[in-house]
Design an enzyme around this catalytic site. Sequence first.
Site, PDB file in Angstrom:
ATOM      1  N   ARG A 160      43.842  71.109  64.472  1.00 22.71           N
ATOM      2  CA  ARG A 160      42.750  72.025  64.796  1.00 22.71           C
ATOM      3  C   ARG A 160      42.842  72.354  66.267  1.00 22.71           C
ATOM      4  O   ARG A 160      42.491  71.523  67.103  1.00 22.71           O
ATOM      5  CB  ARG A 160      41.429  71.333  64.460  1.00 22.71           C
ATOM      6  N   HIS A 180      35.638  71.682  66.811  1.00 21.45           N
ATOM      7  CA  HIS A 180      35.200  71.479  65.422  1.00 21.45           C
ATOM      8  C   HIS A 180      34.355  72.666  64.968  1.00 21.45           C
ATOM      9  O   HIS A 180      34.589  73.261  63.931  1.00 21.45           O
ATOM     10  CB  HIS A 180      34.409  70.179  65.310  1.00 21.45           C
ATOM     11  N   TYR A 240      36.848  64.415  74.039  1.00 22.79           N
ATOM     12  CA  TYR A 240      37.487  63.340  73.255  1.00 22.79           C
ATOM     13  C   TYR A 240      38.984  63.479  73.077  1.00 22.79           C
ATOM     14  O   TYR A 240      39.607  62.615  72.500  1.00 22.79           O
ATOM     15  CB  TYR A 240      36.801  63.200  71.895  1.00 22.79           C
TER      16      TYR A 240
END
Lengths: 377, 325
Positions: free
Chosen positions: A268, A272, A281
């Site tokens: 990805r 998100h 992160y």
Amino acid sequence: MEVLEEPPISLDKALKMYRVIDEDGNPVGPEPSIPDKLLIDMYTYMVRARILDSWLLKLQRMGRVALHAPNKGQEAASVGATLALEGRDWLFPSYRELGALLVRGMSEEEILDRALTTIDDPLKGSDFAIYGHRKYNIVPAPVPVANQLPHAVGAALAAKIMGDDIVTMTFFGDGSTSRGDFHAALNFAGVFKAPVVFVNQNNQWAISVPVKRQTAAPTIAVKGVAYGVPGIRVDGNDVLAVYTTALEAVDRARRGEGPTLIEAVTYRLGPHTTADDPDRYRSRSEVEEWERREPIRRFRLYLEKKGILGPGDAEEIYRTWESRIEETVVKVLDKPPLPPEVILEDVYSKPTWNLVEQMRELEESIKLLKELGVEVE
Amino acid sequence: MPVMNMVQALNQALREEMRRDKRVVVLGEDVGRRGGVFLVTEGLIDEFGEDRVIDTPLSEMGIIGVAIGMALYGLRPVAEIQFIDFVYEAFDQIVSNMAKIRYRSGGMYSVPMVLRSPCCGGIRGGMHHSQSPESYFIHTAGLITVMPSTPYDAKGLLKASIRSEDPVVFLEPKSIYRTIKEDVPDRDYTVPLGRARLVREGDDVTVVTWGAMVYQALEAAKLAEEKHGWSIEVLDLRTLFPFDKDAIVESLEKTERLVIVHEAPKTLGPGAEIGAYIAENHIELLRGPIARVAGFDTPFPLVHEKLYMPNIARIYMALRKVMEY
């Protein structure tokens, strides 16, 4: 203890990663024979999904779309797998499969009507980031992940019971494989040999949790083996690997030989959702590394090396769809919104008495808000 | 007309519907050769085969999730949850999907399925074989919730539920599966969803109840009549949502007093909604407070279950409260 007599399902295919082309578009083994037109269609669908994805991001930032789950980087799995289906087959997507929607025949206009909840929104403003349409046998995804997996199994079993020559396909992420629905769906599909193809978009991250925190299994595909469901691990950024694997899985299901779990290893590239900040992160260098492997560039290099796309063809495809989609965006932005009464519709086949009463309350409150000059949108 | 108990009536309803419509399939744990642990599906596998009477793996989430997919595709699945106490594993599927797919899809897709399951106490089933969780379903928009109290109604309501375009949660009070027997027509009939049944006529108090509590209410009504000459009306709601508000109002116009009796725990039990509806819309009909008799607000206990559940004494106490106000 009795051991199953049937030969075990190949662990090899579940552990090794199948690919047709490398990261620079060079074939790494035998190439499937696919007509040039289909190859160009594959490329075009991926480009359309990429352009539409960036528009949905923009429209979200403009405040016209409530929330978007970016697809960038995952186009090959979405497009490649769905191209293996026939029109009569059924699709149970997740909320991150623009490519699959386009392949099934949903237009950019229908997708944008949905995202912008215009008067023509086929789902009548029920939720964000989900898409579907009965016309194309696409059941709108539930936002709670993996919920759609047992539905795909049930629809496949229903088709089998009714004697219909139908295969179902469902998409889901790596995080979904931790949920009970994944377990229940794979288990039922294996036991009943349901004609279903499970396509796992292993994009490495479930929001901020890496796939290593979802499972200690060496791959996602290997999980299928324990359910008696062949698991096949493919390079999810290699549209040819995904397409040929899905085609085999769909044929197998249609022949009555049961389900397949395909793990498409991808990444990805975006957040998100538009409400996420991936810099918190994961490292930029990791993202940059995957940018180099992204599926569209890679497939373009392959098509150019094979002479299927000539010089300037790729740019032409991009420009053509960029301007078409922009025109569609302008058109859709101009459409009126859904009327308020949709919020009380489609709860039951006929409104129950409480909803009739609440409709009156809604209408009266709208009148009063107008008199008070209070804007609620 | 044959005399049947509720199990036999339900079995006949399933059999008739499966004969009438080949889209009707039954799935669940032990529903095949075993015929269900209470024998509601007994013999169906012999007539309809393994394709339409499906023994599933042990997973409520799988049973309901797969039934939803079947209904989406065009079947009319009747999914059995062996005991309603085990339904919670399937809650995400019920609340997020079974109830919401019509709404989520803007009316393009629907889930015409029945979740049927034995419920409620009275058989010394303990904490996990005795629950009355109807409030969860009533609170979830998109579901119809039904509970019969007689063999006749069980057959007619199950047939209506299978024919419903909306998903139905069909709860079967297992303590009266075999204790109540009555004439049940051997022919096709339905009992309409959303309509209550007047069980006992009376002028002084309306008792709204359902399931096995209908019989407790009748005993309490008899006691009140014998002791005080009070005339108690008993209304069996049958469909818990959408409930028959008109039948309740019509009865209250005569009695002006309301008692609600259910096995489900009191706090936010269905009685809370029924009572609130009357208080909000028809307060002028009432002479005094509404009384509720319900399961206590605890998990269902193995011991002293007849004290935990509404019984003749507790219902009589409520009748006295509203009559002596």
